[in-house]
Design a protein around this motif. Structure first.
Motif, PDB file in Angstrom:
ATOM      1  N   VAL A  55     -22.002  78.335  41.218  1.00 46.36           N
ATOM      2  CA  VAL A  55     -20.750  79.040  41.504  1.00 46.36           C
ATOM      3  C   VAL A  55     -20.388  78.717  42.943  1.00 46.36           C
ATOM      4  CG1 VAL A  55     -19.593  81.268  41.722  1.00 46.36           C
ATOM      5  CG2 VAL A  55     -21.265  80.912  39.892  1.00 46.36           C
ATOM      6  N   LEU A  56     -19.199  78.156  43.146  1.00 42.89           N
ATOM      7  CA  LEU A  56     -18.769  77.756  44.477  1.00 42.89           C
ATOM      8  C   LEU A  56     -17.589  78.639  44.898  1.00 42.89           C
ATOM      9  CD1 LEU A  56     -19.453  75.670  46.657  1.00 42.89           C
ATOM     10  CD2 LEU A  56     -17.720  74.162  45.638  1.00 42.89           C
ATOM     11  N   VAL A  57     -17.848  79.553  45.814  1.00 37.33           N
ATOM     12  CA  VAL A  57     -16.814  80.481  46.280  1.00 37.33           C
ATOM     13  C   VAL A  57     -15.883  79.732  47.229  1.00 37.33           C
ATOM     14  CG1 VAL A  57     -16.379  82.651  47.487  1.00 37.33           C
ATOM     15  CG2 VAL A  57     -18.409  82.406  46.044  1.00 37.33           C
ATOM     16  N   PRO A  58     -14.559  79.835  47.028  1.00 39.37           N
ATOM     17  CA  PRO A  58     -13.625  79.114  47.896  1.00 39.37           C
ATOM     18  C   PRO A  58     -13.808  79.451  49.378  1.00 39.37           C
ATOM     19  CG  PRO A  58     -12.459  79.975  45.991  1.00 39.37           C
ATOM     20  CD  PRO A  58     -13.850  80.579  45.957  1.00 39.37           C
ATOM     21  N   TRP A  59     -13.447  78.503  50.192  1.00 36.09           N
ATOM     22  CA  TRP A  59     -13.614  78.602  51.652  1.00 36.09           C
ATOM     23  C   TRP A  59     -12.921  79.844  52.204  1.00 36.09           C
ATOM     24  CZ3 TRP A  59     -10.162  78.430  55.811  1.00 36.09           C
ATOM     25  CH2 TRP A  59     -10.747  78.198  57.079  1.00 36.09           C
ATOM     26  N   GLY A  60     -13.608  80.563  53.069  1.00 34.33           N
ATOM     27  CA  GLY A  60     -13.010  81.651  53.816  1.00 34.33           C
ATOM     28  C   GLY A  60     -12.933  82.986  53.095  1.00 34.33           C
ATOM     29  N   ILE A  61     -13.281  83.048  51.806  1.00 37.89           N
ATOM     30  CA  ILE A  61     -13.098  84.283  51.052  1.00 37.89           C
ATOM     31  C   ILE A  61     -14.000  85.397  51.583  1.00 37.89           C
ATOM     32  CG2 ILE A  61     -13.334  85.374  48.789  1.00 37.89           C
ATOM     33  CD1 ILE A  61     -10.881  83.545  49.079  1.00 37.89           C
ATOM     34  N   LEU A  62     -15.267  85.096  51.799  1.00 38.96           N
ATOM     35  CA  LEU A  62     -16.211  86.112  52.251  1.00 38.96           C
ATOM     36  C   LEU A  62     -16.636  85.902  53.713  1.00 38.96           C
ATOM     37  CD1 LEU A  62     -18.518  86.452  49.110  1.00 38.96           C
ATOM     38  CD2 LEU A  62     -16.624  87.910  49.811  1.00 38.96           C
ATOM     39  N   ASN A  63     -15.992  84.970  54.400  1.00 34.58           N
ATOM     40  CA  ASN A  63     -16.390  84.684  55.782  1.00 34.58           C
ATOM     41  C   ASN A  63     -15.629  85.567  56.771  1.00 34.58           C
ATOM     42  OD1 ASN A  63     -17.871  82.698  54.588  1.00 34.58           O
ATOM     43  ND2 ASN A  63     -16.574  81.008  55.257  1.00 34.58           N
TER      44      ASN A  63
END
Length: 269
Positions: A261-269
């Motif tokens: 599962v690859l979470v899109p960039w910046g979502i949880l950062n």
């Protein structure tokens, strides 16, 4: 089970029947269970791995760019992110955040996941540059009611650079054997994980375990609560990763050894 298998085969044969058009070019269609692919003699396999670029625009919109420069925007509601106008946009009929009646006139191909005429499901079978695009219809609940809109959603499948990329749209149901056969192999899948407007989290995980894609990219979540529940549920069978940049580059050679599962960039950062 034998009757179900026969129905699945009939559905796939019907899809590939004479006059079905570019469906013959599909390398992702599978017959029932098994690894068989449809490979016409005229189709040349990619000799060196080419890269597809994927950018998450927001909600359920992704901007996909093929090696030949074809730009596709999924679930286009009027905004396709930074860059040139897309060559192709896909939409579904869930509600206004997933489609627009007024697409940019510069878009060459506007693919609606439902049939506005209402006389059957939408069916798309399109070759654009180096990408082959097709769809598998599914039913959706009508917005604000318990009524069902038959074939109001489409799972769009993009076949490019030897990759099979699927966008589940506003999926409201688990997949029937016929739908599963018509989807075939997926290497990358965009999956809605809000857990309420679309499928509940457990059912979405069931669908994704069945699809067995190498990369799952979550979308269509409101805040991080449902996303976190989704990641927790997927962590047994899938690695959990986070895209290191806005643009995800994928090739047939770069697919992970273990489903991820690859979470899109910046979502949880």
């Amino acid at each position: 089970m034998r009757r179900i298998a026969m129905l699945v085969l009939l559905a796939v044969f019907a899809f590939l029947s004479p006059g079905a058009g570019p469906a013959e070019a599909s390398k992702c269609l599978a017959f029932v269970e098994g690894p068989a692919r449809v490979l016409p003699a005229s189709l040349t396999l990619v000799q060196a791995a080419e890269t597809v670029q994927i950018r998450y625009v927001g909600h359920s919109t992704f901007r996909v760019q093929t090696p030949a420069g074809v730009v596709i925007a999924t679930d286009y509601a009027g905004y396709a992110g930074p860059g040139p106008v897309p060559t192709v946009v896909t939409m579904n009929h869930a509600h206004e955040t997933h489609y627009t009646d007024y697409p940019d006139p510069a878009i060459a191909h506007v693919l609606r996941g439902w049939n506005p005429a209402g006389d059957g499901p939408a069916m798309h079978d399109l070759l654009v540059g180096d990408v082959y695009i097709r769809n598998v219809p599914s039913d959706i609940r009508r917005w604000g009611s318990a009524a069902v809109e038959p074939a109001g959603n489409s799972i769009f499948i993009f076949e490019v650079a030897d990759l099979c990329i699927g966008h589940l749209g506003h999926l409201h149901q688990t997949l029937s054997p016929e739908q599963r056969a018509l989807i075939g192999r997926l290497d990358v899948v965009f999956a809605p994980v809000d857990g309420s407007y679309t499928l509940d989290i457990a059912s979405m995980i069931e669908v994704l375990n069945d699809l067995k894609a190498s990369i799952v990219i979550p979308m269509h979540f409101f805040g991080t609560s449902s996303l976190q529940r989704f990641l927790a549920g997927m962590s047994e069978a899938f690695e959990i990763g986070f895209a290191p940049a806005e643009v995800i580059e994928v090739s047939i050679e770069s697919l992970p050894d273990r489903p991820t599962v690859l979470v899109p960039w910046g979502i949880l950062n």
